[in-house]
Design a protein around this motif. Structure first.
Motif, PDB file in Angstrom:
ATOM      1  N   LEU A 153      10.230   1.943   9.885  1.00 30.49           N
ATOM      2  CA  LEU A 153      11.206   2.678   9.084  1.00 30.49           C
ATOM      3  C   LEU A 153      10.840   2.664   7.607  1.00 30.49           C
ATOM      4  O   LEU A 153      10.970   3.672   6.903  1.00 30.49           O
ATOM      5  CB  LEU A 153      12.597   2.067   9.282  1.00 30.49           C
ATOM      6  CG  LEU A 153      13.267   2.348  10.628  1.00 30.49           C
ATOM      7  CD1 LEU A 153      14.555   1.541  10.760  1.00 30.49           C
ATOM      8  CD2 LEU A 153      13.555   3.840  10.780  1.00 30.49           C
ATOM      9  N   PHE A 154      10.363   1.506   7.129  1.00 31.03           N
ATOM     10  CA  PHE A 154       9.961   1.413   5.728  1.00 31.03           C
ATOM     11  C   PHE A 154       8.797   2.347   5.432  1.00 31.03           C
ATOM     12  O   PHE A 154       8.806   3.077   4.424  1.00 31.03           O
ATOM     13  CB  PHE A 154       9.577  -0.026   5.383  1.00 31.03           C
ATOM     14  CG  PHE A 154       8.981  -0.176   4.011  1.00 31.03           C
ATOM     15  CD1 PHE A 154       9.788  -0.243   2.894  1.00 31.03           C
ATOM     16  CD2 PHE A 154       7.601  -0.223   3.838  1.00 31.03           C
ATOM     17  CE1 PHE A 154       9.246  -0.357   1.616  1.00 31.03           C
ATOM     18  CE2 PHE A 154       7.048  -0.349   2.577  1.00 31.03           C
ATOM     19  CZ  PHE A 154       7.868  -0.413   1.465  1.00 31.03           C
ATOM     20  N   VAL A 155       7.787   2.331   6.275  1.00 32.67           N
ATOM     21  CA  VAL A 155       6.629   3.199   6.053  1.00 32.67           C
ATOM     22  C   VAL A 155       7.044   4.664   6.110  1.00 32.67           C
ATOM     23  O   VAL A 155       6.650   5.473   5.257  1.00 32.67           O
ATOM     24  CB  VAL A 155       5.528   2.899   7.091  1.00 32.67           C
ATOM     25  CG1 VAL A 155       4.401   3.930   6.997  1.00 32.67           C
ATOM     26  CG2 VAL A 155       4.973   1.493   6.883  1.00 32.67           C
ATOM     27  N   GLY A 156       7.853   5.026   7.101  1.00 32.34           N
ATOM     28  CA  GLY A 156       8.305   6.414   7.198  1.00 32.34           C
ATOM     29  C   GLY A 156       9.117   6.841   5.998  1.00 32.34           C
ATOM     30  O   GLY A 156       8.911   7.931   5.438  1.00 32.34           O
TER      31      GLY A 156
ATOM     32  N   LEU B 134       0.802  -1.221   0.000  1.00 32.95           N
ATOM     33  CA  LEU B 134       0.000   0.000   0.000  1.00 32.95           C
ATOM     34  C   LEU B 134       0.836   1.272   0.000  1.00 32.95           C
ATOM     35  O   LEU B 134       0.406   2.289  -0.545  1.00 32.95           O
ATOM     36  CB  LEU B 134      -0.940  -0.003   1.212  1.00 32.95           C
ATOM     37  CG  LEU B 134      -2.021  -1.098   1.217  1.00 32.95           C
ATOM     38  CD1 LEU B 134      -2.831  -1.027   2.506  1.00 32.95           C
ATOM     39  CD2 LEU B 134      -2.932  -0.976   0.006  1.00 32.95           C
ATOM     40  N   VAL B 135       2.022   1.240   0.608  1.00 39.10           N
ATOM     41  CA  VAL B 135       2.804   2.473   0.725  1.00 39.10           C
ATOM     42  C   VAL B 135       4.067   2.476  -0.115  1.00 39.10           C
ATOM     43  O   VAL B 135       4.783   3.483  -0.148  1.00 39.10           O
ATOM     44  CB  VAL B 135       3.171   2.766   2.201  1.00 39.10           C
ATOM     45  CG1 VAL B 135       1.932   2.860   3.067  1.00 39.10           C
ATOM     46  CG2 VAL B 135       4.143   1.722   2.740  1.00 39.10           C
ATOM     47  N   ALA B 136       4.365   1.384  -0.813  1.00 36.34           N
ATOM     48  CA  ALA B 136       5.619   1.293  -1.568  1.00 36.34           C
ATOM     49  C   ALA B 136       5.740   2.435  -2.575  1.00 36.34           C
ATOM     50  O   ALA B 136       4.859   2.622  -3.416  1.00 36.34           O
ATOM     51  CB  ALA B 136       5.698  -0.047  -2.288  1.00 36.34           C
TER      52      ALA B 136
ATOM     53  N   THR C 238      16.782   0.559  -3.981  1.00 40.35           N
ATOM     54  CA  THR C 238      16.427   1.643  -3.049  1.00 40.35           C
ATOM     55  C   THR C 238      14.921   1.725  -2.817  1.00 40.35           C
ATOM     56  O   THR C 238      14.472   1.945  -1.690  1.00 40.35           O
ATOM     57  CB  THR C 238      16.938   2.992  -3.573  1.00 40.35           C
ATOM     58  OG1 THR C 238      16.406   3.227  -4.879  1.00 40.35           O
ATOM     59  CG2 THR C 238      18.451   3.008  -3.635  1.00 40.35           C
ATOM     60  N   THR C 239      14.130   1.534  -3.873  1.00 32.95           N
ATOM     61  CA  THR C 239      12.684   1.717  -3.705  1.00 32.95           C
ATOM     62  C   THR C 239      12.046   0.600  -2.883  1.00 32.95           C
ATOM     63  O   THR C 239      11.046   0.839  -2.199  1.00 32.95           O
ATOM     64  CB  THR C 239      11.981   1.813  -5.070  1.00 32.95           C
ATOM     65  OG1 THR C 239      12.370   0.701  -5.887  1.00 32.95           O
ATOM     66  CG2 THR C 239      12.337   3.099  -5.765  1.00 32.95           C
TER      67      THR C 239
END
Length: 616
Positions: free
Chosen positions: A413-416, A147-149, A284-285
């Motif tokens: 951390l990933f979501v942020g 959802l946030v990628a 990176t993404t």
């Protein structure tokens, strides 16, 4: 009958029994579906967030051609199966046709349709996770990754890219879920459903050919190895291969009549592209980056600093090693993800785009957006046991609190990081110039009579580059918003004494011609009449250009009918008495205008071949 409850305050509350039973039933229903409800809330929140971002964008590049073609074409087999620069996308063209018919260049319809399909993709990912891992709360983590990628967002703001991507984002998880049901039950109807979803993915993007390979890899890893997978599920593979082969035959047949846009890059281009796509963009993404974009013109591509790239590669290597240390088959799951990216995302671009655009195309995240559902699945596979899996871990895990803390921190951390990357990308969006131009032209066309004569010119380059050739012309781009009668006249305007042309702001203005003027040197400033015929020469530098407009000055004592010949084309014009001018399209290759049986009192003077421009 009532039930009495005693809260901590000491007060006694009496609740009617039916209401108490209803509250209990609702509570049990919510507890039984808590994971589903939380997932739906997350999906709704992500869609609202992405809708706010997409609303800042607008049509660009291929979008204009897609809308123009849709408005010019019937919903025919030829229209749906046209090859567009190597892309074979009948489903995308169908969606483009329907959207354009609702409102040409209506961004609300276009973006809204894409977001609805993206919502279906999110629901498909949720279904896949529930089928593979069960209904445990832990599936919310890989769902949140989807959802946030950041890698998925740029494809949503470019309509043409989204028309490809959303089909695969739906098809990939739905095919996996159906195939997984087939593996568990052996029922062929699930395999046929998976074959349908393979076809659905192919309708949007030829990358769908990789789905059967992905299903085979999953089966081999989690259901007995490659040989067992092939032997035990042969009817399913036959169904998948039949779909791919039949669709591939149609693709090849249609490609034979399409311009050849394929080609292999040189070695340096290929290696540079793979480094850009895998080493920089993908690495990176998938960790929430790239944190920096090379952007402009309502768009952006990944441009992470080298230090960030190195840190991302080191982090990914550590994640692969740690998960493979504890989780059985984690290494195979990571290899499956890398294989899909290479086969489905890298190879088609290597063949179709890199030799034309160079290795820089590897920085474009839209080529990887279809892999996001698989990224979510692999994130689950390397951490969670699949439903019914025996001995999922190689060794005992650390204390549960420690594992939960580390994974929670990593997810946070990933979501942020993802929110930061997407927010930075959204800051580069905005197409006010294009939007104002299109809407101004729409209003002008709405009040223009259908018999108006509107001459062609290129739309401003900041709206659409002239590399789109005929689809860079106002008759195609802006003609999409005109009535069918006016659109036909815009694409083949007749000769006229007065005409209109769009200016740089999208307004209709009286037409003029910018070019080299030729004037007769005779005393009366008229081209001489010889045997009742006038021959008006055309400048050699302008007469061979397609779309050249000619302005021919004249003087007439009375109204008169004349026939102007240019090459083999005859044009009848009624001249008004007095000084005037005639505008007519040039015939490529014609070096003169010939008028026979010139009426008395008619003089033809200066002539200017050139390009249509607004009159100063």
């Amino acid at each position: 009958m009532t039930e009495t409850t005693k809260p901590r305050t000491g007060m006694v509350l009496t609740v009617p029994a039916p209401l108490a039973r209803l509250a209990g039933a609702v509570s049990r229903w919510v507890r039984g579906r808590g994971v589903l409800l939380v997932a739906l809330v997350l999906i709704a929140a992500s869609l609202a967030w992405k809708a706010a971002i997409v609303s800042s964008s607008y049509f660009k590049e291929d979008d204009f051609e897609f809308v123009a073609r849709a408005m010019e074409s019937e919903l025919s087999f030829d229209y749906l199966t046209r090859i567009h620069f190597g892309q074979f996308m009948p489903g995308g063209f169908l969606l483009a046709w329907l959207t354009a018919r609702l409102e040409p260049f209506g961004w609300g319809y276009a973006a809204g349709g894409i977001l609805v399909l993206h919502a279906f993709a999110a629901l498909a990912v949720l279904r896949m996770l529930r089928v593979v891992f069960g209904r445990r709360p832990a599936i919310l983590a890989p769902l949140l990754i989807f959802l946030v990628a950041p890698i998925a967002v740029p494809a949503l703001v470019w309509w043409a890219a989204a028309l490809n991507t959303v089909f695969l984002q739906i098809a990939l998880p739905m095919a996996i879920a159906s195939h997984w049901h087939h593996l568990r039950t052996g029922r062929m109807r699930h395999a046929l459903a998976a074959a349908f979803w393979v076809l659905f993915g192919l309708l949007g993007f030829v990358k769908g050919f990789a789905l059967p390979l992905l299903l085979l890899a999953l089966t081999a890893i989690y259901h007995g190895g490659l040989r067992t997978a092939l032997r035990r599920h042969l009817p399913a593979w036959a169904a998948y291969v039949t779909v791919v082969v039949a669709f591939g035959a149609l693709y090849v047949q249609r490609s034979l009549s399409a311009p050849n846009t394929g080609g292999l890059p040189i070695f340096d281009q290929a290696t540079g592209f793979l480094w850009e796509l895998l080493g920089k963009t993908f690495a990176t993404t998938v960790l929430g980056g790239p944190w920096r974009w090379f952007a402009g013109g309502d768009w952006g591509v990944a441009s992470p600093p080298l230090a960030v790239v190195i840190a991302s590669l080191v982090t990914l290597a550590a994640v692969v090693l740690v998960t493979s240390h504890y989780r059985r088959r984690a290494g195979a799951a990571w290899a499956m993800l890398l294989g899909y990216v290479l086969v489905a995302d890298a190879l088609p671009v290597l063949w179709g785009r890199v030799h034309l655009l160079g290795s820089f195309v590897g920085t474009d995240t839209r080529y990887l957006a279809d892999a996001v559902p698989l990224v979510a699945l692999v994130a689950g596979l390397v951490l969670l046991p699949v439903e019914g899996e025996a001995e999922p871990y190689r060794r005992a895990l650390p204390a549960r609190e420690r594992v939960s803390g580390v994974l929670g921190a990593a997810l946070g951390l990933f979501v942020g990081a993802s929110l930061v990357s997407v927010t930075l990308f959204a800051g580069y969006l905005g197409a006010d110039r294009r939007h104002r131009y299109i809407e101004t032209a729409r209003a002008e066309l709405a009040r223009t009579p259908p018999d108006a004569v509107i001459y062609d010119r290129l739309v401003p380059s900041e709206v659409l580059p002239n590399s789109y050739r005929t689809y860079s012309l106002t008759s195609r781009v802006l003609g999409a918003m005109a009535s069918p009668q006016l659109r036909a006249r815009m694409q083949a305007p007749p000769a006229a004494l007065d005409g209109l042309v769009f200016d740089e702001r999208g307004r209709l203005r009286p037409v003029d011609v910018q070019g080299i003027t030729l004037a007769p040197t005779t005393k009366d400033r008229c081209w001489p009449v010889t045997g009742g015929t006038v021959q008006v020469p055309l400048d050699n530098r302008a007469r061979r250009v397609e779309g050249t407009l000619v302005r021919l000055g004249y003087a007439a004592r009375t109204d008169a009918e004349v026939t102007l010949w240019m090459g083999e084309r005859a044009t009848d014009v009624r001249l008004r008495a007095g000084l005037g001018q005639v505008f007519l399209l040039a015939v490529p290759g014609a070096d003169r205008i010939v008028v026979q049986d010139v009426p008395k009192g008619v003089c033809f003077g200066d002539v200017t071949p050139g390009q249509a421009v607004p009159r100063p």
